[in-house]
Design an enzyme around this catalytic site. Structure first.
Site, PDB file in Angstrom:
ATOM      1  N   ASP A 116      -9.973  20.183  58.409  1.00 15.07           N
ATOM      2  CA  ASP A 116     -10.933  19.454  58.172  1.00 15.07           C
ATOM      3  C   ASP A 116     -10.252  17.914  57.724  1.00 15.07           C
ATOM      4  O   ASP A 116     -11.258  16.945  57.739  1.00 15.07           O
ATOM      5  CB  ASP A 116     -11.872  19.936  57.221  1.00 15.07           C
ATOM      6  CG  ASP A 116     -12.696  21.221  57.784  1.00 15.07           C
ATOM      7  OD1 ASP A 116     -12.672  21.318  58.982  1.00 15.07           O
ATOM      8  OD2 ASP A 116     -13.422  21.903  57.027  1.00 15.07           O
ATOM      9  N   ARG A 168      24.212  24.007  78.164  1.00 10.71           N
ATOM     10  CA  ARG A 168      23.384  23.132  79.025  1.00 10.71           C
ATOM     11  C   ARG A 168      22.910  21.733  78.651  1.00 10.71           C
ATOM     12  O   ARG A 168      22.534  21.760  77.446  1.00 10.71           O
ATOM     13  CB  ARG A 168      22.374  23.935  79.403  1.00 10.71           C
ATOM     14  CG  ARG A 168      22.550  25.213  80.230  1.00 10.71           C
ATOM     15  CD  ARG A 168      22.829  25.000  81.697  1.00 10.71           C
ATOM     16  NE  ARG A 168      23.167  26.202  82.350  1.00 10.71           N
ATOM     17  CZ  ARG A 168      24.417  26.749  82.287  1.00 10.71           C
ATOM     18  NH1 ARG A 168      25.301  26.519  81.721  1.00 10.71           N
ATOM     19  NH2 ARG A 168      24.308  28.132  83.074  1.00 10.71           N
ATOM     20  N   GLU A 198      19.855   8.558  72.998  1.00  9.01           N
ATOM     21  CA  GLU A 198      20.465   8.313  74.305  1.00  9.01           C
ATOM     22  C   GLU A 198      21.651   7.308  74.129  1.00  9.01           C
ATOM     23  O   GLU A 198      22.662   7.277  75.086  1.00  9.01           O
ATOM     24  CB  GLU A 198      19.318   7.727  75.204  1.00  9.01           C
ATOM     25  CG  GLU A 198      18.682   6.505  74.746  1.00  9.01           C
ATOM     26  CD  GLU A 198      17.881   5.915  75.530  1.00  9.01           C
ATOM     27  OE1 GLU A 198      17.732   6.163  76.904  1.00  9.01           O
ATOM     28  OE2 GLU A 198      17.015   4.850  75.239  1.00  9.01           O
ATOM     29  N   GLN A 234     -10.326  25.320  67.965  1.00  4.30           N
ATOM     30  CA  GLN A 234      -9.988  24.016  67.181  1.00  4.30           C
ATOM     31  C   GLN A 234      -8.851  24.431  66.223  1.00  4.30           C
ATOM     32  O   GLN A 234      -7.956  23.473  65.965  1.00  4.30           O
ATOM     33  CB  GLN A 234     -10.986  23.442  66.480  1.00  4.30           C
ATOM     34  CG  GLN A 234     -12.209  22.993  67.392  1.00  4.30           C
ATOM     35  CD  GLN A 234     -13.359  22.383  66.822  1.00  4.30           C
ATOM     36  OE1 GLN A 234     -13.467  21.379  65.762  1.00  4.30           O
ATOM     37  NE2 GLN A 234     -14.372  23.456  66.854  1.00  4.30           N
ATOM     38  N   HIS A 281     -13.502  28.313  67.690  1.00  8.48           N
ATOM     39  CA  HIS A 281     -12.130  28.596  66.939  1.00  8.48           C
ATOM     40  C   HIS A 281     -10.976  28.129  67.682  1.00  8.48           C
ATOM     41  O   HIS A 281      -9.712  27.952  67.338  1.00  8.48           O
ATOM     42  CB  HIS A 281     -12.071  29.832  66.835  1.00  8.48           C
ATOM     43  CG  HIS A 281     -12.787  30.589  65.216  1.00  8.48           C
ATOM     44  ND1 HIS A 281     -13.883  30.618  65.291  1.00  8.48           N
ATOM     45  CD2 HIS A 281     -12.072  30.588  64.303  1.00  8.48           C
ATOM     46  CE1 HIS A 281     -14.290  30.668  63.947  1.00  8.48           C
ATOM     47  NE2 HIS A 281     -13.155  30.689  63.329  1.00  8.48           N
ATOM     48  N   GLN A 333       7.763   8.924  78.191  1.00  9.67           N
ATOM     49  CA  GLN A 333       6.821   7.602  78.198  1.00  9.67           C
ATOM     50  C   GLN A 333       5.608   8.100  78.739  1.00  9.67           C
ATOM     51  O   GLN A 333       4.743   7.322  78.712  1.00  9.67           O
ATOM     52  CB  GLN A 333       7.662   6.822  79.082  1.00  9.67           C
ATOM     53  CG  GLN A 333       8.443   5.789  78.363  1.00  9.67           C
ATOM     54  CD  GLN A 333       9.058   4.684  79.274  1.00  9.67           C
ATOM     55  OE1 GLN A 333       8.726   4.807  80.273  1.00  9.67           O
ATOM     56  NE2 GLN A 333       9.955   3.930  78.653  1.00  9.67           N
ATOM     57  N   ARG A 388      -9.601  35.918  53.131  1.00  7.47           N
ATOM     58  CA  ARG A 388     -10.685  35.478  51.959  1.00  7.47           C
ATOM     59  C   ARG A 388     -10.970  36.861  51.210  1.00  7.47           C
ATOM     60  O   ARG A 388     -10.776  38.067  51.951  1.00  7.47           O
ATOM     61  CB  ARG A 388     -11.909  35.009  52.544  1.00  7.47           C
ATOM     62  CG  ARG A 388     -11.778  33.805  53.642  1.00  7.47           C
ATOM     63  CD  ARG A 388     -13.088  33.238  54.069  1.00  7.47           C
ATOM     64  NE  ARG A 388     -12.965  32.274  55.024  1.00  7.47           N
ATOM     65  CZ  ARG A 388     -12.572  30.956  54.980  1.00  7.47           C
ATOM     66  NH1 ARG A 388     -12.473  30.342  54.017  1.00  7.47           N
ATOM     67  NH2 ARG A 388     -12.459  30.424  56.362  1.00  7.47           N
TER      68      ARG A 388
HETATM   69  P1  ADP Z   1     -10.396  27.597  51.485  1.00  8.64           P
HETATM   70  O1  ADP Z   1      -9.260  27.970  50.607  1.00  8.64           O
HETATM   71  O2  ADP Z   1     -10.069  27.284  52.612  1.00  8.64           O
HETATM   72  O3  ADP Z   1     -11.223  26.592  50.832  1.00  8.64           O
HETATM   73  P2  ADP Z   1     -12.112  29.567  50.438  1.00  8.64           P
HETATM   74  O4  ADP Z   1     -12.849  28.736  49.863  1.00  8.64           O
HETATM   75  O5  ADP Z   1     -12.904  30.744  51.273  1.00  8.64           O
HETATM   76  O6  ADP Z   1     -10.999  28.877  51.315  1.00  8.64           O
HETATM   77  O7  ADP Z   1     -11.007  30.377  49.414  1.00  8.64           O
HETATM   78  C1  ADP Z   1     -10.183  31.253  50.188  1.00  8.64           C
HETATM   79  C2  ADP Z   1      -9.831  32.370  48.866  1.00  8.64           C
HETATM   80  O8  ADP Z   1      -9.486  31.647  47.545  1.00  8.64           O
HETATM   81  C3  ADP Z   1     -10.977  33.141  48.492  1.00  8.64           C
HETATM   82  O9  ADP Z   1     -11.478  34.334  49.465  1.00  8.64           O
HETATM   83  C4  ADP Z   1     -10.705  33.679  47.229  1.00  8.64           C
HETATM   84  O10 ADP Z   1     -10.024  34.657  47.178  1.00  8.64           O
HETATM   85  C5  ADP Z   1      -9.780  32.466  46.660  1.00  8.64           C
HETATM   86  N1  ADP Z   1     -10.773  31.564  45.833  1.00  8.64           N
HETATM   87  C6  ADP Z   1     -11.505  30.762  46.095  1.00  8.64           C
HETATM   88  N2  ADP Z   1     -12.271  29.991  45.386  1.00  8.64           N
HETATM   89  C7  ADP Z   1     -11.850  30.627  44.027  1.00  8.64           C
HETATM   90  C8  ADP Z   1     -12.267  30.534  42.523  1.00  8.64           C
HETATM   91  N3  ADP Z   1     -13.049  29.620  42.120  1.00  8.64           N
HETATM   92  N4  ADP Z   1     -11.718  31.333  41.680  1.00  8.64           N
HETATM   93  C9  ADP Z   1     -10.588  32.162  42.192  1.00  8.64           C
HETATM   94  N5  ADP Z   1     -10.280  32.166  43.535  1.00  8.64           N
HETATM   95  C10 ADP Z   1     -11.080  31.547  44.501  1.00  8.64           C
END
Ligand code: ADP
Length: 756
Positions: free
Chosen positions: A152, A644, A618, A287, A285, A653, A74
């Site tokens: 999600d 092999r 098969e 998940q 996590h 199954q 992020r």
């Molecule tokens: P996801 O993509 O999973 O929804 P985020 O919302 O955290 O996750 O977004 C991931 C990254 O994408 C952010 O940290 C940022 O770098 C970029 N990003 C998200 N929203 C915007 C936006 N509105 N404008 C520019 N970059 C964005």
């Protein structure tokens, strides 16, 4: 376009690697230069060695790995213009003209912002003298194509997002495990699953696991006293013989006032009202982690191939597009429309307009929620006094398919809740002939949601001669007026035979419906049958292990998989495991094909290849069978490599059904009960099979089966997945041209990429 980039951004999701692999290899195949931008937008801003060219082998052997090998992050800086200007500078430096972005709606919105601002950013760089006017003119447009990587499953424009199926695997495994310990101690459990604005994982994992209650953001519990209502149902369930009480809470679950429902709140409610020892488990996590499921690998692969093709086809100033999957087909939609609709659901939840939130989620989601409300009941609803109560019999037929029990459970409970009487028939049509029929109540199917095999018993018996009379007698004796057949082709065939005998036996003039349950996925009227997903995952797990066993030596594996005359399992497992060759009965195998395969292997292994994987249906060819192919390759391989064979057999199954098979089984079963009800009201009730077609549910009359089904080969005449064959080849076998062009480099080992 000549140079393109790929990045993964936001939360990681299993399957992202398969997408990266597909994008890189498809781009190379189209003679593009492809750059990976490591660590998402962070890497785009940092530049330097965070932007690296990718080769065929850079993405070998990653299909089975969770997460993303190119990293994700992020990055708040990218949300500023200054950050994006720096990113543009770095992209320009590499001459990158288009991006494939894998991430959630945030990441995809960010990509679109970059695209919109691109001309200004380029103009500014030119004005500052950082690029020449010619460069600015030559790179006036940034093409964007997105794919949704998110566990999600909350995004519009695709039925499934990358990672959601795997997350469901992780969650259902966990709930299965918890329910066995909960049942041992008669405990209650509250389990939190991910989904801040989306109840998909909570809803589907409850449906799949047979848990007892679900709380999701889109549809809060109604009534002011929902805790009391929930506890009353759980308490009744206990008195009715349930040994565990499991409540699944989505991370973002809210009550009807929009207040968050925490696990702690639910735990307290259960302890106070039920006086039960209640434990909370927050799955967290796990998940997100682990090896991607077969579905996620294939989904990502198909989307990745399409993303590159779309990127290449973009016109200058074209909007950004999203590549998604709808009903087994790749679809392309305007990206920002999908983002807007996705956000509309979040807004509806925030504004407590839950009706709208549910409507926006679509019919499948709503129907699954309705099915869940039925299945979690402690007792069926009482039949209304003036309704027609049917007596519906349920029979399994054919080879066992994981998910059969789940389907029986859903049909029995779905039927009982609509006021009907439900009967289980033991031992297939043999049992129907011998009168092995028993009335089922709500608890007769308790715990069946996750059981593999067939509790009713199943076999391939088809009625003939005197059987019809005996079956008709039993149907009349029990007053059966509807029949649900859950199984493979022998069940369908048996149903067709009863249907054909209607003129002689009035007992057969009842509605009949067949529910596709066969690991082979070879049934008419449906693109997917129950059991196939479990078998596919079983195969892919086995192939992953087999590949790992060969680390030290040069080895080629011939792996034989089931399917009878249908190549579905062979092709889809080849796609998901990166096998370089797949042998199908549909295509046949000739000596010339084998000769070509020998040549390719010899060429590959003499240039550094270490591992080969070939998957064989098969019945691909009776003469050139698995043993023959092994012996031939071994002999021709001389001392270059060993060969092999591995015949996977019945492990395919067995086992507990995957979440997808359980959900599918449940959905089909509810549809079948509806069909039987509708048809029973008609003077001439119909007989049909249910199926998934183009993402929707359809009923095909049994009378149409001869037009759709090749009886001799026991497979549909038209098989949708046959179109995927070129992709297996594209992704596992680099074209020689690619290596010739890069001669002399360390990337030039023919066939190294064949390791997956
Ligand atoms: P996801 O993509 O999973 O929804 P985020 O919302 O955290 O996750 O977004 C991931 C990254 O994408 C952010 O940290 C940022 O770098 C970029 N990003 C998200 N929203 C915007 C936006 N509105 N404008 C520019 N970059 C964005």
């Amino acid at each position: 376009m000549k140079r393109v980039g790929i990045l993964t951004s936001g939360g990681d999701a299993p399957g992202m690697n398969a997408a990266v692999r597909a994008v890189v290899r498809t781009a190379l195949e189209h003679e593009l230069e492809i750059f990976a931008i490591y660590e998402g937008y962070r890497g785009m801003i940092d530049g330097g060695d965070r932007i690296r060219p990718m080769q065929w082998n850079s993405v070998g052997g990653i299909l089975h790995q969770g997460g993303t090998i190119i990293g994700s992050a992020r990055c708040t800086e990218f949300q500023t213009r200054e950050g994006r200007l720096q990113a543009a500078r770095n992209l320009m430096a590499h001459g990158i003209e288009g991006l494939v972005v894998i991430g959630g709606d945030g990441s995809l919105t960010g990509a679109n912002t970059l695209r919109e601002e691109w001309p200004e950013l380029v103009a500014q760089l030119a004005a500052e003298g950082q690029i020449t006017p010619e460069q600015a003119q030559a790179h006036a447009f940034m093409g964007i194509v997105g794919m949704v990587g998110s566990i999600d499953n909350d995004m519009f424009g695709t039925d499934m997002t990358i990672g959601a199926d795997t997350a469901l695997h992780r969650i259902t495994n966990a709930i299965d495990a918890i329910s066995s310990t909960a049942a041992s101690h008669q405990r209650a459990f509250v389990i939190e699953v991910m989904g801040r604005n989306a109840g998909y994982l909570a809803l589907m994992s409850t449906l799949a696991s047979g848990a007892d209650w679900a709380l999701i953001p889109e549809s809060p519990p109604d009534g002011d006293e929902w805790e009391a209502q929930m506890c009353a149902v759980l308490d009744e369930g206990r008195q009715n013989g349930r040994r565990d009480s499991i409540v699944i809470v989505a991370e973002g679950a809210v009550d009807k006032f929009g207040n968050r429902i925490t696990c702690e709140h639910v735990r307290k409610a259960l302890e106070e009202r039920l006086q039960e020892d209640t434990r909370v488990t927050i799955l967290g996590h796990v998940q997100r982690g682990g090896s991607p499921s077969a579905f996620d690998r294939n989904l990502s692969t198909l989307l990745g191939v399409a993303a590159v093709e779309k990127l290449m086809a973009l016109e200058v100033d074209s909007p950004a597009y999203l590549i998604g999957l709808k009903g087994n087909r790749v679809v392309v939609s305007p990206l920002m429309e999908c983002v807007a609709q996705t956000r509309a659901v979040n807004e509806a939840i925030q504004q407590r307009d839950f009706k709208r939130a549910m409507t926006l989620r679509g019919r499948n989601f709503q129907e699954s929620f309705e099915a869940l409300r039925t299945l979690v009941r402690a007792h069926p609803r009482l039949p209304s006094p003036n309704q027609r109560r049917l007596k519906i019999a349920v029979v399994n037929s054919g080879a066992p398919a994981p998910g059969m029990n789940t389907a029986v459970r859903a049909a029995v409970r779905g039927g009982l809740n609509k006021g009907h009487q439900m009967f289980g028939v033991y031992n297939g049509f043999q049992g129907l002939r011998n009168g092995e029929i028993q009335e089922f109540d709500w608890m007769s199917v308790n715990g069946w949601a996750l059981m593999g095999g067939s509790e009713l018993g199943t076999n391939r018996k088809r009625p003939e001669n005197g059987d019809f009379y005996a079956i008709a007698r039993n149907i009349e004796d029990h007053g059966i007026d509807g029949l649900l057949v859950i199984g493979g082709w022998s069940g369908y065939d048996a149903a067709c035979k009863l249907y054909a005998q209607r003129q002689f036996f009035p007992a057969f003039r009842m509605p009949i419906v067949c529910l596709p349950a066969s690991i082979n996925n070879n049934l008419p009227g449906s693109e997917l049958s129950v059991g196939a997903d479990t078998a596919l995952n079983n195969i892919v797990d086995a192939v992953d292990k087999i590949k790992q066993s060969a680390v030290a030596s040069r080895r080629c594996f011939i792996i034989e998989v089931m399917g009878r005359y249908c190549g579905y399992l062979a092709l889809m497992s080849a796609l998901a495991s990166g096998a370089e060759r797949v042998y199908l009965n549909e295509e046949g195998v000739t000596l010339r094909d084998l000769q070509r395969d020998v040549d390719l292997l010899v060429e590959g292994f003499s240039h550094g290849k270490r591992l080969g994987v070939m998957i064989r249906n098969e019945n691909a060819n009776k003469v050139y069978d698995t043993e023959f192919t092994r012996a031939l390759l071994e002999e021709e391989g001389d001392n270059l490599f060993e060969v092999r064979q591995s015949i996977l057999g019945h492990l395919q199954q067995g086992g507990i059904p995957t979440p997808f098979d359980r959900i599918q089984a449940t959905r089909y079963a509810f549809k079948c009960i509806e069909y039987l009800e509708e048809q029973a009201a008609l003077s001439k009730p119909g007989a049909a099979c249910v199926g998934m077609v183009h993402g929707g549910y359809e009923f095909t009359p049994l009378s149409r089966i001869p037009d759709l089904f090749d009886e001799e080969m026991q497979r549909p005449i038209d098989q949708w997945w046959m179109d995927l064959r070129p992709i297996v080849k594209l992704l596992a076998q680099p074209s020689p041209r690619y290596f010739v062009e890069r001669e002399g480099g360390e990337v030039g080992m023919i066939g190294e990429g064949m390791t997956g």
